[in-house]
Design a protein around this motif. Sequence first.
Motif, PDB file in Angstrom:
ATOM      1  N   UNK A 115      -6.214  14.024   8.203  1.00 39.53           N
ATOM      2  CA  UNK A 115      -6.857  12.958   7.426  1.00 39.53           C
ATOM      3  C   UNK A 115      -5.936  12.427   6.333  1.00 39.53           C
ATOM      4  N   UNK A 116      -5.371  13.333   5.535  1.00 40.83           N
ATOM      5  CA  UNK A 116      -4.558  12.895   4.403  1.00 40.83           C
ATOM      6  C   UNK A 116      -3.216  12.336   4.849  1.00 40.83           C
ATOM      7  N   UNK A 117      -2.685  12.883   5.935  1.00 40.30           N
ATOM      8  CA  UNK A 117      -1.415  12.347   6.440  1.00 40.30           C
ATOM      9  C   UNK A 117      -1.597  10.914   6.944  1.00 40.30           C
ATOM     10  N   UNK A 118      -2.634  10.713   7.762  1.00 44.04           N
ATOM     11  CA  UNK A 118      -2.883   9.366   8.303  1.00 44.04           C
ATOM     12  C   UNK A 118      -3.215   8.394   7.176  1.00 44.04           C
ATOM     13  N   UNK A 119      -4.052   8.835   6.239  1.00 46.87           N
ATOM     14  CA  UNK A 119      -4.408   7.956   5.126  1.00 46.87           C
ATOM     15  C   UNK A 119      -3.171   7.593   4.300  1.00 46.87           C
ATOM     16  N   UNK A 120      -2.346   8.583   3.985  1.00 48.07           N
ATOM     17  CA  UNK A 120      -1.170   8.334   3.149  1.00 48.07           C
ATOM     18  C   UNK A 120      -0.175   7.387   3.791  1.00 48.07           C
ATOM     19  N   UNK A 121       0.222   7.690   5.041  1.00 45.13           N
ATOM     20  CA  UNK A 121       1.246   6.848   5.680  1.00 45.13           C
ATOM     21  C   UNK A 121       0.694   5.452   5.971  1.00 45.13           C
ATOM     22  N   UNK A 122      -0.605   5.364   6.303  1.00 45.34           N
ATOM     23  CA  UNK A 122      -1.196   4.053   6.585  1.00 45.34           C
ATOM     24  C   UNK A 122      -1.223   3.187   5.330  1.00 45.34           C
ATOM     25  N   UNK A 123      -1.507   3.783   4.191  1.00 45.99           N
ATOM     26  CA  UNK A 123      -1.497   3.017   2.941  1.00 45.99           C
ATOM     27  C   UNK A 123      -0.082   2.568   2.582  1.00 45.99           C
ATOM     28  N   UNK A 124       0.918   3.401   2.857  1.00 49.99           N
ATOM     29  CA  UNK A 124       2.304   3.001   2.598  1.00 49.99           C
ATOM     30  C   UNK A 124       2.684   1.839   3.510  1.00 49.99           C
ATOM     31  N   UNK A 125       2.330   1.948   4.804  1.00 47.26           N
ATOM     32  CA  UNK A 125       2.605   0.845   5.726  1.00 47.26           C
ATOM     33  C   UNK A 125       1.919  -0.440   5.256  1.00 47.26           C
ATOM     34  N   UNK A 126       0.675  -0.287   4.810  1.00 43.74           N
ATOM     35  CA  UNK A 126      -0.064  -1.466   4.333  1.00 43.74           C
ATOM     36  C   UNK A 126       0.631  -2.088   3.127  1.00 43.74           C
ATOM     37  N   UNK A 127       1.113  -1.233   2.217  1.00 40.89           N
ATOM     38  CA  UNK A 127       1.845  -1.749   1.066  1.00 40.89           C
ATOM     39  C   UNK A 127       3.106  -2.491   1.478  1.00 40.89           C
ATOM     40  N   UNK A 128       3.815  -1.979   2.464  1.00 37.57           N
ATOM     41  CA  UNK A 128       5.015  -2.666   2.948  1.00 37.57           C
ATOM     42  C   UNK A 128       4.661  -4.041   3.500  1.00 37.57           C
ATOM     43  N   UNK A 129       3.572  -4.119   4.243  1.00 42.15           N
ATOM     44  CA  UNK A 129       3.177  -5.409   4.816  1.00 42.15           C
ATOM     45  C   UNK A 129       2.735  -6.380   3.726  1.00 42.15           C
ATOM     46  N   UNK A 130       2.057  -5.881   2.699  1.00 40.16           N
ATOM     47  CA  UNK A 130       1.675  -6.748   1.574  1.00 40.16           C
ATOM     48  C   UNK A 130       2.915  -7.343   0.922  1.00 40.16           C
TER      49      UNK A 130
END
Length: 400
Positions: A115-130
């Motif tokens: 859960x925390x791994x997927x949440x963490x990396x997904x938020x980082x990816x989202x930040x990169x796209x922003x």
Amino acid sequence: MSLDMPTLFVAVTAVALLLAFWVAFMAWGQPARHALWAWALGLMCCVISQVLFGLIDHFPWALAVIGGNVAYACSLALMLLALRRFQEVEMVGWRWLAPIVLVGLICVLWLYEVRWRVLGVTLVFSGQIVVILLALLDRSQKQHGRGRYILVGAFTTLLIILLMRAAAAASGALDGQSSAEGARWLAVVFLISMGVILSITLGFVYMTVERAERLNFELAMKDMLTGLANRRAITDQLLNTVARAQRQGQYLSVVMLDIDHFKQVNDSYGHQAGDMVLRGVAQTLQSRLRAQDQIGRFGGEEFLVILPDTNLEGAQTLAEALRTAVEATPTQWGAHSIAVTISIGVRGGAVTGGDTADSLVGAADAALYRAKQNGRNRTELAVVAAAAVPGFMAMQATQA
């Protein structure tokens, strides 16, 4: 209908690999810092990520998880780098690599905490796209047409999918997910990845082509020495302005300017100094014009100014302002301050149905010739409504 995972995996990987190859082919012969090279590398990182995730059962599990996520972060970072290089914005330091390091740390620290791994990396990816979207929507940059919109749409779609994934991880929906559900989710991810990879690469390549077309147009329509419109461009503008003035019954004034004794500048200081004087005069003239006025280099040291909706009195006032501005603004050339003056001919007032671009330029040019004869550094007005001068522009083009 069930989706065959191996087939999807091969298809997505093949598409990304083929796109990376063709983008690298387009970049062949360009400097290593060219934007297309960074984009090709970004696609290759995407391929590596897909391979590691797709073959996770055939690789050491930890290596596949960490390597796949880091490779995906590298892909987004390189795409941002490519976009900024395309925009000619220098990426300061190595801050663009920070998301890659952060994703690696998250995967190492929470390797077995799904859960925390997927949440963490997904938020980082989202930040990169922003950050990529902010760069695409940066108002300080020139807009690049439809290619930019394709990129914005594709990255926005990807951002929405990632945020949905982050929400699922945060709510714990992924914890109880069966292997069948996981396979269906992975299939959806593969399909979306294929569409996004195709769209963003199409958008970036299209944006590159659009800029090349715009640069070619500018080369064809701009005088490269002064940065003003060239003869062809200013002539086209005059034709359009004359037609509009005739339709709407507006005033129109045409001003011809010529630098006095320009040959002496070249003979005394050299042609490079002459070029600097031309650029300086062009900048002085352009800085004194209104937003609606148009100016171009008509040939040699001669300039044409178009003053829409301007009567003869207004054109004379502006012409005198231009003349005194040039006289008061010498050009610096090393230790020398090169002062020049200009002679001006003005044809202004109402435009009748019998007036043409040729006749207006001919009348202004005749007034300019009188200014030269009467001592230079002065403004002369066209004394009569000029009759058309057949073939004047064609004659001037031949002489130029």
